[in-house]
Design an enzyme around this catalytic site. Structure first.
Site, PDB file in Angstrom:
ATOM      1  CG  ASP A 157      -1.962  -1.427   1.597  1.00  0.00           C
ATOM      2  OD1 ASP A 157      -2.302  -1.856   0.333  1.00  0.00           O
ATOM      3  OD2 ASP A 157      -1.433  -1.983   2.644  1.00  0.00           O
ATOM      4  CD  GLU A 164      -9.237  -2.624  -1.737  1.00  0.00           C
ATOM      5  OE1 GLU A 164      -8.810  -2.423  -0.361  1.00  0.00           O
ATOM      6  OE2 GLU A 164      -8.168  -3.096  -2.956  1.00  0.00           O
TER       7      GLU A 164
END
Length: 544
Positions: free
Chosen positions: A13, A193
């Site tokens: 991430d 997302e």
């Protein structure tokens, strides 16, 4: 050239920011403490682990958090003379690590916070609570000075799309203000997302991840003249993915962020995975890669090959080379603080788990709860960052009964580990054995036969990992290593080796652990820890 991944081992991430000539990438740490890893580079080629900003209980307390919860998807930005770090602290993600229900598969607890610091190395502020409406928050600094928080919106209602879109809300004076707006509901790939928003040539560009963080992962782009939309999709929809490229080395590519060099080149950081050749599982977890992207005449961003392919080797931006000193292979535990490569689990009060001053030159672990505990584990470990490596340590430990254990552990989570430990019982006396927690449809623990050990002497412990093959050895003097006859399965220490209902978002670690289930906190002293990456390994049980 950039050799990808640039951040090896569990570093997912990524969020990137440039401040002057310095580049910083923040990555998720989940249940490992301290929270958020920040790496530093000056040339996008060479990187070093610099700091972890969430270091105290007021910022982060993960006691009781299930495996793969905790800190998700940090976003690191710089504006107004401050570094801004926004992150999610996940308290529940539907199921426990052993597959049992935690109350609901649809109700989730995602708490989003913001901390700031004038320096990347801190001190960082206490957090400002933002919302709990979803995860993957990011902070957008508009050209007019206003700020906006974006995050994935979670919809728990029956029959709904759980990933309900990307919401945006203004942030001012330490809180969210105004109306929350859903600016992008995603595409047919689903699981929308990881939003990041940018301004360029009169457009707002929205970058998201779609398809889930597995083999279908990808990066989607959309743009609008207006902040609140409507957002039109990129002509290719997905601008980076390996979902249709089983031949490339970097799989699972997605969850990206953009940065510009001083001369205007655009680079994308993104997470990826390198599966084992023989098992197809990613023991190194989700890693971070970076590659140049190109803005076309139509105003859309694409990869250099135009196909959206992740690159194992990517062209560097031509900045002056800036190397860092290599990380030490061997840590002697001579300093009063834990070496930066190491972390522990969940608690902001590590003094209850370990000490580097109680016996100078040693890491002392106090026996605490089991390896399956979600509260107080005396486990200190570092990331596995290569498919082939050797790790070793030496421990002084005198257990009195079978509820006291200490040793060397290869660990993914509460349901997936191999543990070479010393213990004691009435029949075998002081002895060494391996406990393996193996994920399958019925959770299974297996044990090797006990190996007798002498009392009152240090025991050296060692592991050799060769992709999916794992071997344990030991010695009690300076003679030859004695290798256990078993070959253990290292591929279970991966995202893909699953127990029912278990989220898998971290990666393999190797380190030291100590348990005392009797509650007497018997300690174990570790004199050093050595971690050495290898291009390949050979079976150490075979004499050559």
């Amino acid at each position: 050239m950039i050799q990808n991944p640039v951040l090896t081992g569990f570093n997912p991430d990524p969020s990137i920011v440039r401040v002057g000539d310095d580049y910083y990438v923040a990555t998720s740490t989940f249940e490992w403490y301290p929270g958020v890893q920040i790496h530093h580079s000056r040339d996008l080629v060479n990187w070093r682990l610099l700091t972890r900003p969430l270091t105290r209980a007021s910022q982060l307390n993960m006691l009781g958090a299930p495996d793969s919860c905790g800190v998700w998807a940090p976003c690191l930005t710089y504006a107004d003379g401050l570094f801004w770090l926004i992150y999610t602290d996940v308290k529940r993600y539907g199921r426990t690590s052993t597959g049992g229900a935690t109350g609901s598969a649809s109700l989730r607890d995602f708490h989003n916070y913001l901390v700031t610091s004038p320096s990347i190395e801190g001190p960082w502020s206490d957090p400002v609570y933002l919302n709990s409406s979803g995860f993957d928050p990011s902070l957008f600094h508009d050209d007019d000075g206003r700020k906006y928080v974006l995050n994935q919106l979670w919809d728990h209602r029956p029959g709904s799309n759980r990933f309900a879109g990307i919401v945006l809300q203004e942030y001012a004076d330490g809180k969210l203000i105004g109306k929350r707006e859903n600016i992008f509901k995603g595409t047919a790939h689903g699981l929308t997302e990881a939003p990041h928003l940018y301004q360029r040539n009169g457009y707002y560009y929205l970058l998201t991840a779609e398809g889930g963080t597995g083999w279908n992962h990808g990066v989607t782009m959309a743009r609008s003249r207006n902040l609140l939309g409507p957002y039109e999709l990129h002509p290719d929809v997905t601008i980076l993915s390996a979902r249709h490229r089983p031949d490339v080395a970097l799989q699972r590519a997605g969850h990206a962020d953009l940065v510009e060099t001083p001369d205007g080149q655009t680079y994308m950081v993104y997470l990826c995975g390198r599966p084992l050749r023989n098992r197809g599982t990613c023991t190194l977890g989700r890693e971070t890669a970076i590659q140049p992207m190109v803005w076309g005449e139509d105003g859309w961003l694409r990869s250099r090959d135009g196909l959206g392919s992740p690159e194992s080797q990517a062209e560097a931006p031509g900045l002056p080379e800036h190397r860092f000193a290599p990380a030490p292979v061997r840590e002697e535990f001579d300093a009063p603080g834990l070496p930066l490569a190491f972390q522990w689990l969940r608690t902001p009060w590590p003094e209850a788990l370990f000490s580097l001053t109680a016996r100078p030159g040693h890491l002392r672990l106090y026996g605490r709860e089991t390896l399956g505990s979600q509260f107080r584990q005396a486990l200190v470990a570092r990331r596995q960052q290569a498919h082939c490596y050797s790790a070793s340590t030496v421990v002084e430990f005198e257990p009195e009964h079978y509820q006291q254990q200490a040793g060397l552990v290869c660990y993914y989570g509460a349901a997936k580990f191999h543990y070479l430990y010393i213990t004691h019982d009435e029949e075998a006396g002081k002895h060494l054995r391996v406990m393996s927690s193996l994920p399958n449809h019925v959770q299974t623990d297996t044990f090797t036969a006990p190996i007798a050990l002498p009392s009152g002497v240090p025991v050296q412990l060692r592991v050799e990992v060769d992709e999916e093959r794992l071997y344990f050895g030991y010695r009690v003097d300076e003679g030859d290593w004695r290798w256990l006859p078993q070959q253990f399965d290292a591929s279970i220490l991966s995202d893909e080796a699953n127990a029912p209902g278990m989220p898998n978002f971290t990666g393999a670690f190797v380190g030291m652990a100590c348990q005392d289930m009797a509650g007497t906190a018997l300690h174990a002293d570790f004199d050093y820890f050595e971690y050495r990456e290898r291009p390949y390994c050979i079976d150490p049980r075979v004499k050559t």
